[in-house]
Design a protein around this motif. Structure first.
Motif, PDB file in Angstrom:
ATOM      1  N   LEU B   7       1.076  -0.948   0.076  1.00 49.55           N
ATOM      2  CA  LEU B   7       0.059   0.034  -0.176  1.00 49.55           C
ATOM      3  C   LEU B   7       1.145   1.599  -0.322  1.00 49.55           C
ATOM      4  CD1 LEU B   7      -2.706  -0.644   2.943  1.00 49.55           C
ATOM      5  CD2 LEU B   7      -2.932  -0.497   0.243  1.00 49.55           C
ATOM      6  N   LEU B   8       2.171   0.799   0.989  1.00 50.32           N
ATOM      7  CA  LEU B   8       3.098   1.871   0.621  1.00 50.32           C
ATOM      8  C   LEU B   8       3.245   2.700  -0.785  1.00 50.32           C
ATOM      9  CD1 LEU B   8       4.428   4.241   2.856  1.00 50.32           C
ATOM     10  CD2 LEU B   8       5.722   2.687   3.629  1.00 50.32           C
ATOM     11  N   GLU B   9       3.998   1.760  -1.191  1.00 52.79           N
ATOM     12  CA  GLU B   9       4.997   1.655  -2.317  1.00 52.79           C
ATOM     13  C   GLU B   9       3.644   1.806  -3.382  1.00 52.79           C
ATOM     14  OE1 GLU B   9       6.345  -2.164  -3.590  1.00 52.79           O
ATOM     15  OE2 GLU B   9       7.386  -1.730  -4.938  1.00 52.79           O
ATOM     16  N   ASN B  10       2.872   1.904  -3.250  1.00 52.03           N
ATOM     17  CA  ASN B  10       2.209   1.664  -4.813  1.00 52.03           C
ATOM     18  C   ASN B  10       1.752   3.916  -4.337  1.00 52.03           C
ATOM     19  OD1 ASN B  10       0.049   1.573  -6.768  1.00 52.03           O
ATOM     20  ND2 ASN B  10      -1.561   1.207  -5.380  1.00 52.03           N
ATOM     21  N   ALA B  11       1.301   3.733  -3.110  1.00 55.75           N
ATOM     22  CA  ALA B  11       1.490   5.337  -2.580  1.00 55.75           C
ATOM     23  C   ALA B  11       1.997   6.461  -2.961  1.00 55.75           C
ATOM     24  CB  ALA B  11       1.129   5.632  -1.443  1.00 55.75           C
ATOM     25  N   VAL B  12       3.198   5.832  -2.783  1.00 56.60           N
ATOM     26  CA  VAL B  12       4.541   6.515  -2.901  1.00 56.60           C
ATOM     27  C   VAL B  12       4.627   6.798  -4.614  1.00 56.60           C
ATOM     28  CG1 VAL B  12       7.853   6.050  -2.878  1.00 56.60           C
ATOM     29  CG2 VAL B  12       5.901   6.020  -0.980  1.00 56.60           C
ATOM     30  N   TYR B  13       4.701   5.227  -5.601  1.00 60.06           N
ATOM     31  CA  TYR B  13       4.930   5.325  -6.747  1.00 60.06           C
ATOM     32  C   TYR B  13       3.542   6.501  -6.953  1.00 60.06           C
ATOM     33  CZ  TYR B  13       3.980   4.036 -11.499  1.00 60.06           C
ATOM     34  OH  TYR B  13       4.330   4.190 -12.972  1.00 60.06           O
ATOM     35  N   GLU B  14       2.441   6.638  -6.538  1.00 58.98           N
ATOM     36  CA  GLU B  14       1.448   7.733  -7.858  1.00 58.98           C
ATOM     37  C   GLU B  14       2.344   9.267  -7.512  1.00 58.98           C
ATOM     38  OE1 GLU B  14      -0.581   6.585 -10.063  1.00 58.98           O
ATOM     39  OE2 GLU B  14      -1.035   5.204  -9.866  1.00 58.98           O
ATOM     40  N   MET B  15       2.476   9.055  -6.462  1.00 60.75           N
ATOM     41  CA  MET B  15       2.795  10.432  -6.335  1.00 60.75           C
ATOM     42  C   MET B  15       4.279  10.732  -6.937  1.00 60.75           C
ATOM     43  SD  MET B  15       1.970  13.318  -4.068  1.00 60.75           S
ATOM     44  CE  MET B  15       1.360  12.706  -2.360  1.00 60.75           C
ATOM     45  N   SER B  16       5.103   9.275  -6.767  1.00 63.21           N
ATOM     46  CA  SER B  16       6.249  10.536  -7.740  1.00 63.21           C
ATOM     47  C   SER B  16       6.248  10.698  -8.979  1.00 63.21           C
ATOM     48  CB  SER B  16       7.390   9.026  -7.100  1.00 63.21           C
ATOM     49  OG  SER B  16       7.345   7.613  -7.840  1.00 63.21           O
ATOM     50  N   GLN B  17       4.866   9.595  -9.353  1.00 59.55           N
ATOM     51  CA  GLN B  17       5.081  10.449 -11.314  1.00 59.55           C
ATOM     52  C   GLN B  17       4.316  11.809 -11.365  1.00 59.55           C
ATOM     53  OE1 GLN B  17       4.654   7.718 -13.541  1.00 59.55           O
ATOM     54  NE2 GLN B  17       5.815   6.986 -11.610  1.00 59.55           N
ATOM     55  N   LEU B  18       4.222  12.569 -10.044  1.00 58.84           N
ATOM     56  CA  LEU B  18       3.821  14.478 -10.005  1.00 58.84           C
ATOM     57  C   LEU B  18       6.058  14.368 -10.814  1.00 58.84           C
ATOM     58  CD1 LEU B  18       2.302  15.257  -6.887  1.00 58.84           C
ATOM     59  CD2 LEU B  18       1.716  15.401  -9.921  1.00 58.84           C
ATOM     60  N   PRO B  19       5.864  15.666 -11.646  1.00 63.04           N
ATOM     61  CA  PRO B  19       7.089  16.584 -12.385  1.00 63.04           C
ATOM     62  C   PRO B  19       7.256  16.856 -11.158  1.00 63.04           C
ATOM     63  CG  PRO B  19       5.039  17.683 -12.795  1.00 63.04           C
ATOM     64  CD  PRO B  19       4.185  16.371 -11.888  1.00 63.04           C
ATOM     65  N   GLY B  20       8.877  16.863 -11.231  1.00 63.77           N
ATOM     66  CA  GLY B  20      10.051  17.365 -10.631  1.00 63.77           C
ATOM     67  C   GLY B  20       9.543  16.013  -8.177  1.00 63.77           C
ATOM     68  N   ILE B  21       9.093  15.819  -8.793  1.00 66.86           N
ATOM     69  CA  ILE B  21       8.743  14.602  -7.318  1.00 66.86           C
ATOM     70  C   ILE B  21       9.714  13.529  -6.871  1.00 66.86           C
ATOM     71  CG2 ILE B  21       7.565  13.996  -5.130  1.00 66.86           C
ATOM     72  CD1 ILE B  21       6.798  16.912  -5.662  1.00 66.86           C
ATOM     73  N   GLY B  22      10.775  13.143  -6.343  1.00 66.42           N
ATOM     74  CA  GLY B  22      11.387  12.128  -5.904  1.00 66.42           C
ATOM     75  C   GLY B  22      10.822  11.044  -5.486  1.00 66.42           C
ATOM     76  N   LYS B  23      10.855   9.500  -5.439  1.00 62.47           N
ATOM     77  CA  LYS B  23      10.802   8.924  -5.127  1.00 62.47           C
ATOM     78  C   LYS B  23      11.093   9.545  -3.066  1.00 62.47           C
ATOM     79  CE  LYS B  23       9.373   5.050  -7.527  1.00 62.47           C
ATOM     80  NZ  LYS B  23       9.354   3.576  -7.067  1.00 62.47           N
ATOM     81  N   ARG B  24      11.819   9.752  -2.733  1.00 64.46           N
ATOM     82  CA  ARG B  24      12.016   9.785  -1.899  1.00 64.46           C
ATOM     83  C   ARG B  24      11.380  10.933  -1.101  1.00 64.46           C
ATOM     84  NH1 ARG B  24      17.744   9.180   0.877  1.00 64.46           N
ATOM     85  NH2 ARG B  24      18.636   7.484   0.068  1.00 64.46           N
ATOM     86  N   THR B  25      10.933  12.349  -2.327  1.00 68.94           N
ATOM     87  CA  THR B  25      10.296  13.426  -1.866  1.00 68.94           C
ATOM     88  C   THR B  25       8.365  12.420  -1.733  1.00 68.94           C
ATOM     89  OG1 THR B  25      11.306  14.586  -2.864  1.00 68.94           O
ATOM     90  CG2 THR B  25       9.760  15.595  -1.868  1.00 68.94           C
ATOM     91  N   ALA B  26       8.159  11.601  -2.584  1.00 70.65           N
ATOM     92  CA  ALA B  26       7.133  10.894  -2.472  1.00 70.65           C
ATOM     93  C   ALA B  26       6.930  10.306  -1.281  1.00 70.65           C
ATOM     94  CB  ALA B  26       7.467  10.286  -4.016  1.00 70.65           C
ATOM     95  N   LEU B  27       8.183   9.352  -0.949  1.00 71.19           N
ATOM     96  CA  LEU B  27       7.992   8.886   0.817  1.00 71.19           C
ATOM     97  C   LEU B  27       7.501  10.789   2.568  1.00 71.19           C
ATOM     98  CD1 LEU B  27       8.089   6.582   1.925  1.00 71.19           C
ATOM     99  CD2 LEU B  27      10.113   7.171   2.152  1.00 71.19           C
ATOM    100  N   ARG B  28       8.330  10.802   2.136  1.00 66.95           N
ATOM    101  CA  ARG B  28       8.397  11.938   2.555  1.00 66.95           C
ATOM    102  C   ARG B  28       6.854  12.599   2.847  1.00 66.95           C
ATOM    103  NH1 ARG B  28       9.186  17.189   2.843  1.00 66.95           N
ATOM    104  NH2 ARG B  28      10.494  17.308   0.654  1.00 66.95           N
ATOM    105  N   LEU B  29       6.189  13.087   1.398  1.00 62.92           N
ATOM    106  CA  LEU B  29       4.875  13.257   1.385  1.00 62.92           C
ATOM    107  C   LEU B  29       4.236  12.214   2.176  1.00 62.92           C
ATOM    108  CD1 LEU B  29       5.013  15.749  -1.901  1.00 62.92           C
ATOM    109  CD2 LEU B  29       5.050  16.638   0.699  1.00 62.92           C
ATOM    110  N   VAL B  30       4.227  10.746   1.092  1.00 63.28           N
ATOM    111  CA  VAL B  30       3.028  10.748   2.122  1.00 63.28           C
ATOM    112  C   VAL B  30       2.684  10.094   3.283  1.00 63.28           C
ATOM    113  CG1 VAL B  30       2.414   7.472   2.030  1.00 63.28           C
ATOM    114  CG2 VAL B  30       3.032   8.676  -0.360  1.00 63.28           C
ATOM    115  N   LEU B  31       4.124   9.653   3.732  1.00 66.41           N
ATOM    116  CA  LEU B  31       4.308   9.394   5.630  1.00 66.41           C
ATOM    117  C   LEU B  31       3.538  10.900   6.423  1.00 66.41           C
ATOM    118  CD1 LEU B  31       7.795   7.736   6.691  1.00 66.41           C
ATOM    119  CD2 LEU B  31       5.711   6.904   5.995  1.00 66.41           C
TER     120      LEU B  31
END
Lengths: 206, 206
Positions: B7-31
């Motif tokens: 579930l976490l992986e999926n949310a991070v993946y979708e978030m990291s599809q936004l331009p300029g948002i990498g995996k690390r930033t996506a994880l920070r936003l999701v958490l």
């Protein structure tokens, strides 16, 4: 910022509530989503909502997990007498990436921070005390960030566990591998001299 | 990056599809969202979905608008003979912020860019030609970014409109107000000397 549409303004406002995302970035992200097929927005929304609604924390270590007990805690090869205390899921991932640690974790969910209104009761400290009380844990490794809040949290937990027969340690602080001494900050460099290690140890660590 | 939860992986993946948002930033936003009340995630999801589903573009200028004709086009005080051609909504907002422009806009929705597969038919160029054809427009101001793609788009539109009796201009390029000459790039500085303006004009612009 004046928006030509309330819908747009609202979407940008909600997006800009995320940490580190200002109004301009939020507008850029929202306009990007607008250009993409609707599926994209739906996938993002669903993934976030599903995570928030169905998220599960490991009963043992509080790591995010899809199962009742996380994979790390359920792994019989892991050393159950060693517990590394970390702030959040990202720290577990960082340590797992090193492949150097074979013990278990305990995720606190934050640090004690009176400034942000986070007290010991807001963190998973009681469950850590219970784990130690059960007698399986022989050593606790504190791996919180080395800030005022991190040190306070370490000390609070240390005090709570004084009555138990458990070894406590913190991860080593020092100059990063590959770093030049001249660029290191004084506090780190100073401590790395005070806490010097026998040369044989550094040979072993490779 | 190894995730402890799908579930976490999926949310991070979708978030990291936004331009300029990498995996690390996506994880920070999701958490961050995970720590907030569920309302937050719901508000964000709803705002994004609602915008995507109900978004409306002004029938006249293609600006995002909640009404059929946007506020700018509907404003009787605006000069309907003057149309500024821009790339997207952000440019309209930037020009509106200056309070120096009293004409209307035409939002193209991008630039001609063969590299990204964007051709003239993907942009709102046909509707611009129609607006000019209807006879109301006396002057077109090109305000696209001054890149290869921007120049190509300007030229394409210019060619499409040659047969009409319409004045075309581009916004002035030059050294920014308050900038030091020594730090300006050579192309801009060179052009600003070639395209010098009578001193009286700069007094008027104040």
């Amino acid at each position: 910022m004046e928006f030509s549409s309330k819908l747009l303004e609202n979407a940008v406002y909600e997006m800009s509530q995320l940490p580190g995302i200002g109004k301009r970035t939020a507008l850029r992200l929202v306009l990007h989503l607008l250009k993409q097929p609707e599926e994209r927005t739906q996938n993002l929304s669903n993934a976030l909502l599903k995570l928030k609604q169905d998220v599960n924390y490991c009963k043992n270590c509080n790591n995010i997990s899809d199962t009742e007990i996380c994979e790390i805690c359920a792994n019989p090869k892991r050393d159950k007498s060693l517990v590394c205390v970390v702030e959040d899921v990202r720290d577990v991932m960082a340590i797992e990436n090193t492949s150097q640690y074979q013990g278990l974790y305990h995720v606190l969910g934050g640090k004690i921070s009176p400034m942000e209104g986070v007290g010991p009761q807001d963190l998973n400290i009681a469950s850590l005390v219970k784990r130690v009380e059960s007698g399986d844990v022989k050593e606790l490794i504190f791996a919180l960030s080395s800030t005022m809040e991190g040190d306070t949290t370490n000390f609070y937990i240390y005090k709570q566990l004084e009555r138990f027969n458990v070894v406590t340690s913190t991860i080593a602080r020092g100059i990063s591998v590959g770093d030049e001494l001249e660029y290191a900050d004084e506090v780190t460099l100073g401590r790395s001299i005070l806490n010097r290690v026998p040369f044989e140890n550094s040979i072993k660590a490779g």
